[in-house]
Enzyme design. Structure first.
Site, short mmCIF file in Angstrom:
data_model
loop_
_atom_site.label_atom_id
_atom_site.label_comp_id
_atom_site.label_asym_id
_atom_site.label_seq_id
_atom_site.Cartn_x
_atom_site.Cartn_y
_atom_site.Cartn_z
N ASP A 12 0.94 -1.14 0.06
CA ASP A 12 0.09 -0.05 0.02
C ASP A 12 1.06 1.13 -0.05
O ASP A 12 2.20 1.13 0.09
CB ASP A 12 -0.81 0.02 1.18
CG ASP A 12 -1.60 1.23 1.37
OD1 ASP A 12 -2.54 1.48 0.49
OD2 ASP A 12 -1.56 1.88 2.40
N ASP A 14 -0.35 5.18 1.13
CA ASP A 14 -0.47 6.16 2.17
C ASP A 14 -0.43 5.31 3.57
O ASP A 14 -1.44 4.50 3.81
CB ASP A 14 -1.79 6.71 2.00
CG ASP A 14 -1.90 7.68 0.99
OD1 ASP A 14 -0.95 8.79 0.95
OD2 ASP A 14 -2.40 7.44 -0.35
#
Length: 223
Positions: A12, A14
């Protein structure tokens, strides 16, 4: 000889590679405080890893105030305050080391994010890690974002790796749900916004990316 159980890493962005989630949450808190209200972490945390289609902080604040909110002003202020802080941030501890370790082991790395490609790739360039990533898949590339599995499904397909051999690294509950639905083992590294959540179904949960290594992953995903 059996192939290595870890054939790809899918990160991922953020809150996992860069701690963008805290400045964004703090900017929303400032927005709420200006109208005399608190933004509850337990409400906001459910949006991490996805968008505001399930719970909208704008609609929530309007309901709390019972009146209009000057969104033209606050959207500009919120983004400015958050982005000023984010521009000062580098990668979270352990991220660069894991990318280097995976590269040395011949394990391709990708980023799969519910954010826009422009946001993800600009920040990867800014922190000097873009060249370590073979592939980015973002909201621009799919019809549905996390917790829908499409981001992870298509990332593994593009890498040519079976989902069970593509380990996802996530910080959010929406990301974990997407990984489970896609058939990917998922290691969760919560950030300060998501640390209070339960992550049932994760292959492992650790407190920092510094705890993750190519050597440890096979044991975690084969438990």
């Amino acid at each position: 000889m059996n192939p290595h159980p870890v054939q790809a890493l899918i990160f991922d962005f953020d809150g996992l590679i860069v701690d963008t989630e805290v400045p964004l949450f703090e900017a929303w808190q400032e927005n709420y405080a200006a109208y005399g209200h608190d933004l509850r972490l337990e409400d906001y945390a459910g949006c991490i890893g996805t968008d505001f289609s399930g719970w909208d902080p704008k609609s929530n604040l309007e309901n709390l105030t019972g009146g209009p909110v000057d969104w033209d002003h606050w959207d500009t202020e919120r983004e400015r305050h958050a982005h000023e802080k984010i521009e000062q941030l580098g990668p979270l501890p352990g991220v660069g080391e894991l990318l280097h370790e995976a590269e040395a082991a011949g394990i391709p790395c990708a980023v799969a994010s519910s954010s826009s490609r422009g946001w993800v790739e600009r920040n990867l360039h800014r922190i000097g890690l873009f060249e370590k990533v073979k592939l980015t898949r973002c909201r621009d590339d799919v019809s549905a974002i996390k917790p829908d599995p499409e981001l992870f499904q298509t990332t593994a397909e593009k890498l040519g790796v079976p989902p069970e051999n593509a380990v996802v690294l996530e910080d959010s509950l929406n990301g974990l749900r997407a990984a489970i639905s896609a058939g990917n083992p998922c290691v969760v590294v919560p950030n300060r916004i998501t640390a209070h959540l339960e992550f049932e179904g994760a292959a492992a949960r650790v407190s920092s990316m510094e705890e993750v290594s190519v050597q440890k992953l096979p044991e975690w995903i084969q438990r």
